[in-house]
Design a protein around this motif. Structure first.
Motif, mmCIF file in Angstrom:
data_model
loop_
_atom_site.group_PDB
_atom_site.id
_atom_site.type_symbol
_atom_site.label_atom_id
_atom_site.label_comp_id
_atom_site.label_asym_id
_atom_site.label_seq_id
_atom_site.Cartn_x
_atom_site.Cartn_y
_atom_site.Cartn_z
ATOM 1 N N GLY A 176 1.407 -1.348 0.150
ATOM 2 C CA GLY A 176 0.135 -0.155 -0.325
ATOM 3 C C GLY A 176 0.784 1.097 0.422
ATOM 4 N N ARG A 177 1.678 0.974 -0.085
ATOM 5 C CA ARG A 177 3.087 2.397 -0.043
ATOM 6 C C ARG A 177 2.682 3.426 -1.291
ATOM 7 N NH1 ARG A 177 8.289 0.899 3.391
ATOM 8 N NH2 ARG A 177 7.033 -0.160 5.407
ATOM 9 N N ARG A 178 2.246 2.269 -2.461
ATOM 10 C CA ARG A 178 2.499 3.041 -3.823
ATOM 11 C C ARG A 178 1.009 4.269 -3.726
ATOM 12 N NH1 ARG A 178 1.699 6.297 -7.122
ATOM 13 N NH2 ARG A 178 1.641 6.152 -9.808
ATOM 14 N N PHE A 179 0.648 4.577 -2.683
ATOM 15 C CA PHE A 179 -0.655 5.811 -2.327
ATOM 16 C C PHE A 179 -0.582 5.785 -0.347
ATOM 17 C CE2 PHE A 179 -1.684 3.834 -5.981
ATOM 18 C CZ PHE A 179 -2.396 5.210 -6.955
ATOM 19 N N PRO A 180 0.801 6.653 -0.084
ATOM 20 C CA PRO A 180 0.730 6.620 1.317
ATOM 21 C C PRO A 180 -0.256 6.854 1.738
ATOM 22 C CG PRO A 180 2.875 7.445 -0.386
ATOM 23 C CD PRO A 180 1.819 7.220 -0.769
ATOM 24 N N GLY A 181 -0.859 7.254 3.000
ATOM 25 C CA GLY A 181 -1.824 7.790 3.321
ATOM 26 C C GLY A 181 -3.193 6.911 2.749
ATOM 27 N N GLY A 182 -3.387 6.590 2.628
ATOM 28 C CA GLY A 182 -4.569 5.855 1.290
ATOM 29 C C GLY A 182 -4.806 3.869 1.213
ATOM 30 N N SER A 183 -5.765 3.344 1.455
ATOM 31 C CA SER A 183 -5.400 1.619 1.233
ATOM 32 C C SER A 183 -6.545 1.422 -0.199
ATOM 33 C CB SER A 183 -6.814 1.364 2.347
ATOM 34 O OG SER A 183 -7.011 1.884 3.390
ATOM 35 N N LEU A 184 -5.448 0.574 -0.676
ATOM 36 C CA LEU A 184 -5.681 0.843 -2.170
ATOM 37 C C LEU A 184 -6.715 -1.189 -2.149
ATOM 38 C CD1 LEU A 184 -5.566 1.637 -5.456
ATOM 39 C CD2 LEU A 184 -2.965 0.155 -5.100
ATOM 40 N N PHE A 185 -7.314 -1.430 -3.228
ATOM 41 C CA PHE A 185 -8.277 -3.102 -3.003
ATOM 42 C C PHE A 185 -8.412 -2.295 -4.704
ATOM 43 C CE2 PHE A 185 -9.075 -1.272 0.381
ATOM 44 C CZ PHE A 185 -9.374 -1.834 1.540
ATOM 45 N N ARG A 186 -8.395 -3.792 -5.298
ATOM 46 C CA ARG A 186 -8.811 -3.873 -6.714
ATOM 47 C C ARG A 186 -10.125 -5.421 -6.614
ATOM 48 N NH1 ARG A 186 -6.720 -9.684 -8.077
ATOM 49 N NH2 ARG A 186 -5.127 -10.482 -7.184
ATOM 50 N N ASP A 187 -10.583 -4.983 -7.675
ATOM 51 C CA ASP A 187 -11.573 -6.018 -8.170
ATOM 52 C C ASP A 187 -11.688 -5.610 -9.907
ATOM 53 O OD1 ASP A 187 -14.229 -7.517 -7.645
ATOM 54 O OD2 ASP A 187 -14.869 -5.862 -9.018
ATOM 55 N N THR A 188 -12.050 -7.152 -10.196
ATOM 56 C CA THR A 188 -12.169 -7.895 -11.436
ATOM 57 C C THR A 188 -14.074 -7.982 -12.703
ATOM 58 O OG1 THR A 188 -10.011 -8.526 -11.805
ATOM 59 C CG2 THR A 188 -11.351 -9.353 -13.260
ATOM 60 N N PHE A 189 -13.704 -7.061 -13.435
ATOM 61 C CA PHE A 189 -15.208 -6.848 -13.973
ATOM 62 C C PHE A 189 -14.603 -7.422 -15.836
ATOM 63 C CE2 PHE A 189 -13.960 -3.204 -14.156
ATOM 64 C CZ PHE A 189 -14.391 -1.983 -15.325
ATOM 65 N N TYR A 190 -15.473 -8.279 -16.273
ATOM 66 C CA TYR A 190 -15.800 -7.946 -17.500
ATOM 67 C C TYR A 190 -16.818 -7.430 -18.082
ATOM 68 C CZ TYR A 190 -13.370 -12.611 -17.098
ATOM 69 O OH TYR A 190 -12.796 -13.336 -16.127
ATOM 70 N N ALA A 191 -16.185 -6.510 -18.837
ATOM 71 C CA ALA A 191 -16.978 -5.076 -19.421
ATOM 72 C C ALA A 191 -17.407 -5.842 -20.891
ATOM 73 C CB ALA A 191 -16.103 -4.226 -20.813
ATOM 74 N N THR A 192 -18.794 -4.519 -21.559
ATOM 75 C CA THR A 192 -20.162 -5.691 -22.716
ATOM 76 C C THR A 192 -18.960 -6.363 -23.986
ATOM 77 O OG1 THR A 192 -20.143 -3.267 -23.124
ATOM 78 C CG2 THR A 192 -21.471 -3.887 -21.954
ATOM 79 N N ASP A 193 -18.008 -5.723 -24.316
ATOM 80 C CA ASP A 193 -17.269 -6.351 -25.140
ATOM 81 C C ASP A 193 -16.566 -7.281 -24.752
ATOM 82 O OD1 ASP A 193 -14.892 -5.280 -23.751
ATOM 83 O OD2 ASP A 193 -14.119 -3.812 -25.465
ATOM 84 N N GLY A 194 -16.857 -7.811 -23.613
ATOM 85 C CA GLY A 194 -15.921 -9.555 -22.857
ATOM 86 C C GLY A 194 -14.834 -8.690 -22.946
ATOM 87 N N GLY A 195 -14.299 -8.084 -22.554
ATOM 88 C CA GLY A 195 -12.941 -7.963 -22.220
ATOM 89 C C GLY A 195 -12.834 -7.842 -20.749
ATOM 90 N N ALA A 196 -11.672 -8.182 -19.943
ATOM 91 C CA ALA A 196 -11.406 -8.028 -19.048
ATOM 92 C C ALA A 196 -10.909 -6.740 -18.557
ATOM 93 C CB ALA A 196 -10.321 -9.421 -18.329
ATOM 94 N N ARG A 197 -11.249 -6.241 -17.231
ATOM 95 C CA ARG A 197 -11.131 -5.454 -16.414
ATOM 96 C C ARG A 197 -10.643 -5.235 -15.000
ATOM 97 N NH1 ARG A 197 -11.212 -4.624 -21.107
ATOM 98 N NH2 ARG A 197 -12.144 -3.207 -22.458
ATOM 99 N N THR A 198 -9.234 -4.029 -15.409
ATOM 100 C CA THR A 198 -9.238 -4.371 -13.171
ATOM 101 C C THR A 198 -9.231 -3.055 -12.507
ATOM 102 O OG1 THR A 198 -7.462 -6.245 -13.320
ATOM 103 C CG2 THR A 198 -7.322 -4.554 -11.851
ATOM 104 N N LEU A 199 -10.591 -3.024 -11.303
ATOM 105 C CA LEU A 199 -10.614 -1.454 -11.017
ATOM 106 C C LEU A 199 -9.956 -1.231 -9.881
ATOM 107 C CD1 LEU A 199 -12.656 0.055 -10.370
ATOM 108 C CD2 LEU A 199 -14.034 -1.139 -9.520
ATOM 109 N N LEU A 200 -9.502 -0.658 -9.826
ATOM 110 C CA LEU A 200 -8.378 -0.428 -8.742
ATOM 111 C C LEU A 200 -8.762 1.171 -8.018
ATOM 112 C CD1 LEU A 200 -4.483 -0.700 -9.547
ATOM 113 C CD2 LEU A 200 -5.400 -1.549 -8.843
ATOM 114 N N LEU A 201 -9.507 0.332 -6.694
ATOM 115 C CA LEU A 201 -10.291 1.340 -5.289
ATOM 116 C C LEU A 201 -8.818 2.201 -4.824
ATOM 117 C CD1 LEU A 201 -12.725 -1.141 -4.635
ATOM 118 C CD2 LEU A 201 -12.592 0.457 -6.338
ATOM 119 N N LEU A 202 -9.426 3.535 -4.868
ATOM 120 C CA LEU A 202 -8.190 4.263 -3.705
ATOM 121 C C LEU A 202 -9.356 4.688 -2.523
ATOM 122 C CD1 LEU A 202 -5.378 5.016 -2.647
ATOM 123 C CD2 LEU A 202 -5.672 7.025 -4.625
#
Length: 528
Positions: A176-202
């Motif tokens: 989590g040192r990439r963004f000091p003072g914050g917490s980083l999480f991720r989630d994976t989803f698929y767009a309508t075109d079928g491509g995989a996407r990674t969602l980073l939450l700061l």
């Protein structure tokens, strides 16, 4: 006037404005507080990440519409494709590209994990890094431990099976040192075109320096109260000046004007009851003086103008007649020339008689007992008969005539002799004041309620300074009274038209092709 609102007293005005100013200050304070409270509330509002990840706009890649979910303390999100390329970021600071391994180091949003990292430097200058991952479950908490050297090689333990080395980027995302003072999480989803996407939450913490800076800057909103107070104070000062200062200045100006012989009204100055009472009393006194003076001047001016105009119009023919008679009596005219002189005297006498008759007609139509004897008449037929009788006179004078009369009858209540006098006056003026070859126009039309007759010519026209007063008595086509016309014809014409319930006016902008255009209106007679 019964519903006219009475002005208040001076004491009441001061009390009302004091209370209103106090309420205005309270309103300013309340408004600024509401703005500050809204700013702070937005700062302490947490991002609803679950709602953001469940919004269909995320899968439709309409990322801008997801911004309203973010709190005001600096939370942000970013979208990466399957190759780790940044597709969208709601704020600056995200890497333009991340390896899949770096993204895999970010804890999942649904994993309920947290990572702590500690670094220690040995006596030989080497660095040891202790990484502890906590996993929170319903039955307790589990802990995984890993030790890395200064080259990010795993010395002890591990968090992922088979992974024995990390890159600096992976270490930053893992701890989590990439963004000091914050917490980083991720989630994976698929767009309508079928491509995989990674969602980073700061998710920024309230202890983050940027959030603390936002909180401190929110107090600047209270600085708005200073210009708002100055503005409201200025408005109330201006308002009091209008309600009290302006009426008093008008009273003072009126007193000075009265001393200089001028009259200024102050009763409607809009002041308080006491000030307005003084102004109304002053007005009554001033009005009485002004009315008596105005009446005296009006009578004097009217009498002087009447005497001057009549004497001027009578003087010329009388002087000529007297001169010719004196010449004949003194024997200065040879017998062969006497007949010519007598003819000239006769012509002047006829002109004088016509002038006196015009004065008589003017005095008659201006008399309060002057009445018309109207009959229901077809204006179209009347106008045709009139112009037929005048055609030879117009032709001999070298003028041409254009006529536009509708076929269907237009009935009006006409005093035919008097209306014929109206047309005679307009026609004689056109013949007298224009050159040979002038075109005359008589055009009749109608509206829903009136018959409209336009009498126009393309002659020399009427000077603008004379056109404004053309219907006033003794007004002729130019300032030099040459003896051609008494200046009473159009005054008589207007009076006759008014007695018919109609009107006559001179068009300020004649119809194209004409230089002078009179417009006569007669109400239609719908009695049958």
């Amino acid at each position: 006037m019964k519903n006219k609102r009475l002005p208040g007293s001076l004491f009441g005005l001061l009390v009302r404005n004091y209370l209103l100013f106090t309420l205005t200050l309270l309103a300013i304070a309340g408004g600024v507080f509401c703005l500050w409270n809204a700013s702070v509330s937005r700062l302490y509002r947490f991002t609803d990440w679950d709602a953001l990840m469940g919004d269909p706009a995320l899968y439709a890649e309409d990322y801008d519409s997801l911004r309203p979910y973010l709190s005001g303390k600096g939370d942000a999100f970013a979208i990466y494709d399957g190759a780790g390329t940044l597709l969208y970021a709601s704020a600056d600071g995200f890497d333009a590209a991340c390896t899949p391994e770096e993204l895999a180091c970010v804890p999942l949003w649904s994993s309920n994990t947290g990572v702590d990292a500690f670094e220690q430097t040995g006596e030989d200058g080497s660095i040891r890094r202790l990484v502890v991952r906590y996993t929170y479950q319903q039955d307790g908490q589990t802990m995984d431990v890993m030790v890395l050297d200064q080259d990010y090689q795993v010395l002890y333990g591990g968090l992922e099976p088979g992974k024995d080395t990390y890159t600096p980027g992976e270490y930053q995302y893992l701890t989590g040192r990439r963004f000091p003072g914050g917490s980083l999480f991720r989630d994976t989803f698929y767009a309508t075109d079928g491509g995989a996407r990674t969602l980073l939450l700061l998710e920024r913490s309230l202890s983050d320096p940027s959030a603390d800076q936002l909180y401190r800057s929110s107090w600047r909103i209270w600085l708005l109260s200073i210009p708002l107070y100055l503005l409201s104070a200025g408005l109330f000062i201006w308002w009091m000046g209008c309600k009290i200062g302006r009426p008093l200045r008008r009273l003072n100006d009126a007193v000075n004007a009265q001393a200089e012989g001028r009259t200024v009204r102050v009763g409607d100055c809009g002041g308080t009851r006491e000030i307005r009472s003084i102004g109304e009393s002053f007005d009554r006194f001033s009005d009485r003086l002004a009315e008596s003076e105005a009446e005296r001047q009006r009578l004097d001016q009217g009498r002087q103008k009447l005497i001057a105009d009549i004497s001027h119009d009578l003087k010329t023919p009388i002087t000529v007649i007297a001169g010719y008679i004196d010449a004949i009596c003194d024997g200065k005219v040879p017998p062969p020339e006497q007949e010519r002189y007598l003819r000239a005297i006769q012509n002047r006498a006829e002109a004088l008689t016509e002038l006196v008759n015009t004065f008589h007609e003017y005095s008659k139509v201006e008399h309060p007992e002057f009445v018309l004897h109207p009959e229901r008449s077809d204006v179209c037929e009347f106008l045709r008969a009139y112009l037929a009788g005048k055609y030879s006179e117009i032709d001999l004078a070298g003028f041409t005539l254009e006529i536009s009369i509708p076929e269907q009858p237009l009935f009006c209540a006409l005093d035919q002799p008097q209306f014929r006098r109206v047309l005679d006056n307009l026609l004689s003026n056109a013949l007298r004041h224009n050159r040979l070859g002038t075109r005359l126009c008589f055009a009749l039309s109608c509206t829903d309620t009136a018959a409209v007759l336009r009498v126009a010519d393309n002659g020399t026209g009427i000077p603008p300074d004379r056109a404004r007063h053309i219907f006033e008595p003794f007004t002729v086509g130019s300032d030099a009274r040459s003896g051609k016309g008494s200046g009473l014809g159009l005054s008589i014409t207007r009076r006759i038209m008014e007695k018919h319930g109609g009107s006559i006016s001179l068009a300020a902008r004649p119809t194209p092709g004409w230089s002078t255009e009179f417009i006569l209106k007669l109400p239609l007679d719908s009695s049958r």
